[in-house]
Design an enzyme around this catalytic site. Structure first.
Site, PDB file in Angstrom:
ATOM      1  CG  HIS A   1      -1.967  -1.009   1.246  1.00  0.00           C
ATOM      2  ND1 HIS A   1      -3.024  -0.961   2.125  1.00  0.00           N
ATOM      3  CD2 HIS A   1      -2.161  -2.119   0.479  1.00  0.00           C
ATOM      4  CE1 HIS A   1      -3.825  -1.976   1.898  1.00  0.00           C
ATOM      5  NE2 HIS A   1      -3.316  -2.710   0.914  1.00  0.00           N
TER       6      HIS A   1
ATOM      7  CD  GLU B   1      -1.865   4.325   3.245  1.00  0.00           C
ATOM      8  OE1 GLU B   1      -3.024   4.707   3.440  1.00  0.00           O
ATOM      9  OE2 GLU B   1      -1.585   3.381   2.454  1.00  0.00           O
TER      10      GLU B   1
ATOM     11  CB  CYS C   1      -6.389  -0.361   5.382  1.00  0.00           C
ATOM     12  SG  CYS C   1      -4.673  -0.965   5.226  1.00  0.00           S
TER      13      CYS C   1
ATOM     14  CB  CYS D   1      -1.740   1.610   6.202  1.00  0.00           C
ATOM     15  SG  CYS D   1      -1.454   0.789   4.618  1.00  0.00           S
TER      16      CYS D   1
END
Length: 164
Positions: free
Chosen positions: A56, A58, A86, A89
């Site tokens: 992801h 992040e 999420c 993260c």
């Protein structure tokens, strides 16, 4: 520059990173980690390209910062993300001791900064993160909507072709 102007500047940078993700066929999410007015890490979604469910935006920004600073903690840093982090993260941000998260669009399905979960501010953790939501939310939400609309159209066309 004042704080609000800086926030806009960095969120626009995160949106540019989201466009990179989109250009690679990924969900258009970008993230930039900033400390003392300088980029220390940046990332954009690369799950498909890297065959990595943890890739992801992040997480990649945190990995980039770790490599640049040769550290795994970033006290005083702010993460700017185009979509609410999420749970995965959010926990990485807590462990990295990021001070602040500013995100654009809410994620009503998996958001962990207040939409679904309150991971970033949970009293169960020994570190809490200041959260600001909604900065350039329309730009981010529009980018995401257009991406998913185009993806659904491509899938629909592929289904029609396979039936013929």
């Amino acid at each position: 520059m004042s704080g609000a102007l800086d926030d806009h500047r960095w969120m626009r940078h995160a949106l540019e990173l989201a466009h990179r993700a989109q250009g690679e066929g990924e969900v258009p999410v970008g993230a930039v980690l900033v400390m003392d007015g300088k980029v220390i890490g940046e990332g954009w979604n690369r799950n498909i390209v890297l065959n990595d469910p943890s890739a992801h935006a992040e997480i990649l920004a945190l990995r980039d910062a770790g490599a640049r600073l040769v550290n795994y903690r970033f006290p005083g840093a702010t993460l700017y993300a185009t979509l609410e982090p999420c749970a995965m993260c959010a926990m990485a941000l807590v462990h990295a001791r990021v001070a602040r998260v500013v995100f654009a669009a809410d994620d009503p399905k998996t958001g962990a900064a207040g939409s679904v979960f309150d991971t970033l501010v949970s009293e169960r953790h020994n570190h809490r993160i200041d959260v600001e939501r909604g900065l350039l939310a329309n730009a981010s939400a529009t980018l995401l909507r257009e991406f998913f609309r185009a993806r659904r159209q491509r899938q629909s066309m592929a289904r029609r072709k396979s039936r013929s």
